[in-house]
Design a protein around this motif. Structure first.
Motif, PDB file in Angstrom:
ATOM      1  N   MET A  20      37.494  -7.632  86.317  1.00 48.39           N
ATOM      2  CA  MET A  20      37.754  -7.420  84.895  1.00 48.39           C
ATOM      3  C   MET A  20      36.697  -8.213  84.145  1.00 48.39           C
ATOM      4  SD  MET A  20      41.908  -7.868  84.878  1.00 48.39           S
ATOM      5  CE  MET A  20      41.810  -9.527  85.580  1.00 48.39           C
ATOM      6  N   HIS A  21      36.117  -7.618  83.122  1.00 50.82           N
ATOM      7  CA  HIS A  21      35.047  -8.261  82.370  1.00 50.82           C
ATOM      8  C   HIS A  21      35.585  -8.751  81.027  1.00 50.82           C
ATOM      9  CE1 HIS A  21      31.621  -7.054  84.975  1.00 50.82           C
ATOM     10  NE2 HIS A  21      32.472  -6.097  85.322  1.00 50.82           N
ATOM     11  N   LEU A  22      35.379 -10.042  80.756  1.00 57.75           N
ATOM     12  CA  LEU A  22      35.870 -10.656  79.532  1.00 57.75           C
ATOM     13  C   LEU A  22      34.702 -11.331  78.828  1.00 57.75           C
ATOM     14  CD1 LEU A  22      39.154 -12.656  79.111  1.00 57.75           C
ATOM     15  CD2 LEU A  22      37.032 -13.539  78.146  1.00 57.75           C
ATOM     16  N   ALA A  23      34.530 -11.053  77.523  1.00 58.27           N
ATOM     17  CA  ALA A  23      33.419 -11.620  76.758  1.00 58.27           C
ATOM     18  C   ALA A  23      33.936 -12.484  75.621  1.00 58.27           C
ATOM     19  CB  ALA A  23      32.537 -10.511  76.197  1.00 58.27           C
ATOM     20  N   VAL A  24      33.161 -13.543  75.314  1.00 57.30           N
ATOM     21  CA  VAL A  24      33.484 -14.431  74.207  1.00 57.30           C
ATOM     22  C   VAL A  24      32.171 -14.912  73.610  1.00 57.30           C
ATOM     23  CG1 VAL A  24      33.601 -16.510  75.663  1.00 57.30           C
ATOM     24  CG2 VAL A  24      34.897 -16.424  73.513  1.00 57.30           C
ATOM     25  N   VAL A 114      27.791  -2.817  82.091  1.00 56.85           N
ATOM     26  CA  VAL A 114      29.233  -3.076  82.117  1.00 56.85           C
ATOM     27  C   VAL A 114      29.951  -1.858  81.554  1.00 56.85           C
ATOM     28  CG1 VAL A 114      31.100  -4.542  81.264  1.00 56.85           C
ATOM     29  CG2 VAL A 114      28.904  -5.560  81.895  1.00 56.85           C
ATOM     30  N   ASP A 115      30.839  -1.287  82.339  1.00 54.84           N
ATOM     31  CA  ASP A 115      31.549  -0.068  81.921  1.00 54.84           C
ATOM     32  C   ASP A 115      32.622  -0.386  80.882  1.00 54.84           C
ATOM     33  OD1 ASP A 115      32.498   2.805  82.290  1.00 54.84           O
ATOM     34  OD2 ASP A 115      34.300   1.686  82.850  1.00 54.84           O
ATOM     35  N   SER A 116      33.456  -1.381  81.142  1.00 58.99           N
ATOM     36  CA  SER A 116      34.548  -1.732  80.235  1.00 58.99           C
ATOM     37  C   SER A 116      34.597  -3.237  80.061  1.00 58.99           C
ATOM     38  CB  SER A 116      35.889  -1.219  80.768  1.00 58.99           C
ATOM     39  OG  SER A 116      35.895   0.204  80.816  1.00 58.99           O
ATOM     40  N   LEU A 117      35.109  -3.665  78.893  1.00 58.97           N
ATOM     41  CA  LEU A 117      35.038  -5.081  78.539  1.00 58.97           C
ATOM     42  C   LEU A 117      36.200  -5.438  77.624  1.00 58.97           C
ATOM     43  CD1 LEU A 117      32.938  -7.582  78.605  1.00 58.97           C
ATOM     44  CD2 LEU A 117      32.342  -6.804  76.301  1.00 58.97           C
ATOM     45  N   ILE A 145      38.010   5.063  72.630  1.00 55.45           N
ATOM     46  CA  ILE A 145      36.919   4.257  73.157  1.00 55.45           C
ATOM     47  C   ILE A 145      37.214   2.761  73.082  1.00 55.45           C
ATOM     48  CG2 ILE A 145      35.214   6.015  72.536  1.00 55.45           C
ATOM     49  CD1 ILE A 145      34.431   4.224  70.153  1.00 55.45           C
ATOM     50  N   ALA A 146      38.211   2.371  72.295  1.00 54.84           N
ATOM     51  CA  ALA A 146      38.517   0.950  72.112  1.00 54.84           C
ATOM     52  C   ALA A 146      39.977   0.794  71.724  1.00 54.84           C
ATOM     53  CB  ALA A 146      37.612   0.339  71.037  1.00 54.84           C
ATOM     54  N   LEU A 180      39.556  -4.408  73.280  1.00 53.76           N
ATOM     55  CA  LEU A 180      39.331  -3.814  74.597  1.00 53.76           C
ATOM     56  C   LEU A 180      38.431  -2.604  74.425  1.00 53.76           C
ATOM     57  CD1 LEU A 180      40.213  -3.906  77.641  1.00 53.76           C
ATOM     58  CD2 LEU A 180      42.063  -2.344  77.000  1.00 53.76           C
ATOM     59  N   MET A 181      37.350  -2.528  75.206  1.00 60.20           N
ATOM     60  CA  MET A 181      36.358  -1.481  74.990  1.00 60.20           C
ATOM     61  C   MET A 181      35.995  -0.743  76.273  1.00 60.20           C
ATOM     62  SD  MET A 181      33.666  -3.447  72.474  1.00 60.20           S
ATOM     63  CE  MET A 181      33.744  -5.031  73.313  1.00 60.20           C
ATOM     64  N   ASN A 182      35.988   0.574  76.192  1.00 56.06           N
ATOM     65  CA  ASN A 182      35.315   1.381  77.209  1.00 56.06           C
ATOM     66  C   ASN A 182      33.885   1.538  76.705  1.00 56.06           C
ATOM     67  OD1 ASN A 182      34.137   3.605  78.614  1.00 56.06           O
ATOM     68  ND2 ASN A 182      36.174   4.241  79.277  1.00 56.06           N
ATOM     69  N   MET A 183      33.002   0.691  77.183  1.00 58.42           N
ATOM     70  CA  MET A 183      31.659   0.634  76.602  1.00 58.42           C
ATOM     71  C   MET A 183      30.794   1.825  77.002  1.00 58.42           C
ATOM     72  SD  MET A 183      30.771  -3.298  75.953  1.00 58.42           S
ATOM     73  CE  MET A 183      30.045  -3.730  77.527  1.00 58.42           C
ATOM     74  N   THR A 184      31.094   2.432  78.121  1.00 64.24           N
ATOM     75  CA  THR A 184      30.376   3.658  78.485  1.00 64.24           C
ATOM     76  C   THR A 184      30.636   4.736  77.437  1.00 64.24           C
ATOM     77  OG1 THR A 184      30.505   3.138  80.844  1.00 64.24           O
ATOM     78  CG2 THR A 184      30.112   5.443  80.245  1.00 64.24           C
TER      79      THR A 184
END
Length: 344
Positions: A20-24, A114-117, A145-146, A180-184
């Motif tokens: 799982m990808h988490l950004a800050v 990164v596909d999702s974040l 998408i988010a 929450l994002m589906n970045m693709t």
């Protein structure tokens, strides 16, 4: 768009497909707050985590020193990135709302692989596994998408519906502190807008939006996201308020019914409430997680001391509903110990 660089510190090797990808984004005096948020994510989460930490250069070494000491149990990687904006408009983005806040808008363009974040503000605390909010990705329909939570549950105290001078999503707007994002999908989408009849992609729409609305926006990048999803409402999945529980949900009386029933899933201590005495319920949860030592018994070292502190806050509106602050936390601890028992 200028080229982006990152400094990579992979602490443990995990299987990318399971992460799982988490950004800050951390600037200024946000080191301790960010680390406390990361600790809360680690405590309960099940699948491996990859933290994408965007921070001012002077914070990198401190992050590395602290994170390298965490007992990750083989489930966490992290990558440190500098704060970076498009070179032709960097100064304008930097001064929008709070320093560095608008960095989040560029994550789909920076993290191209990164596909999702899951993006969260530094003042977020997870009271249940990240896995559970991550699972919303599987609930997106073909156009979404988010995912974000509403800015308010009660329109009578809503900010956007009373004061906004720009379009906003839904009845009370959306809050971007947990996104929450589906970045693709974000990178592929062409967005409807009120600037041109031609639909624009994510990287094309941000600067024109800022130029059109910069004199009318108050909350910076969050306002731009509200404008974007006002014109593209079919693209947003809205999750309930207990996934982004803020002081506004209790300081005027309890108005997040889902949290009353199930407890708070993600606590959002905006307005600096972790660091002053205005909302002692929020500060008590923050201090409990900050001071918890990995490996200690969660019931005796975290839950019980926290409940005692929360009982001292019943003179406040949020304190009157203090049980919503530990309801889900209690369940998360019980579930964690149950998983460990099965794993033996």
């Amino acid at each position: 768009m200028k080229k982006y660089f990152c400094i990579r510190y992979d602490y443990m090797k995990t299987h990318p497909s399971e992460k799982m990808h988490l950004a800050v984004v951390a600037c200024g005096e946000r080191l301790e707050e960010t680390v406390t948020m990361l600790r809360s994510a680690i405590i309960f989460s099940i699948k491996p985590l990859h933290f994408h930490i965007f921070a001012e250069d002077q914070l990198h070494e401190s992050f590395k020193d602290i994170l390298d000491e965490f007992p990750y149990e083989g489930k966490v990687n992290y990558t440190l990135y500098p704060i970076t904006f498009p070179s032709e408009s960097a100064a304008e983005w930097k001064k929008l709302f709070k320093p560095c806040a608008s960095q989040r808008l560029f994550l789909p363009l920076i993290l191209k692989n990164v596909d999702s974040l899951l993006y969260v503000d530094t003042d977020i605390l997870f009271l249940r596994p990240v896995d559970d909010i991550w699972s919303f990705l599987g609930k997106f329909n073909s156009t979404q998408i988010a995912a974000m939570a509403p800015e308010h549950e009660e329109p009578r105290i809503g900010w956007y519906n009373r004061f906004a001078r720009h379009p906003y999503y839904g009845v009370t707007g959306i809050n971007s502190g947990v996104m929450l994002m589906n970045m693709t999908r974000i990178r592929r989408k062409y967005f409807k807008n009120d600037m041109t009849p031609v639909r624009l992609q994510w990287g094309e729409i941000l600067m024109p939006l800022l130029k059109k609305y910069k004199l009318n926006i108050t909350w910076g990048d969050q306002d731009l996201l509200n404008i974007m999803f006002f014109h593209n409402p079919e693209s947003l999945y809205v999750f309930p308020c207990q996934w982004n529980y803020r002081p506004d949900h209790c300081i005027y009386g309890s108005n997040c019914k889902a949290a009353e029933e199930e407890g708070i899933f993600i606590l959002h201590g905006n307005r600096g409430v972790y660091h002053d005495d205005k909302q002692p319920t929020f500060r008590a949860v923050y201090e409990a997680i900050k001071n918890y030592s990995f490996g200690d018994d969660l019931v005796h070292s975290l839950l019980q001391p926290l409940e005692l502190e929360l009982q001292k806050t019943t003179h406040t509106y949020c304190g009157r509903v203090y049980k919503v602050f530990i309801k889900q936390l209690t369940k998360s601890i019980r579930d964690l110990y149950a998983r460990r028992s099965k794993g033996r």
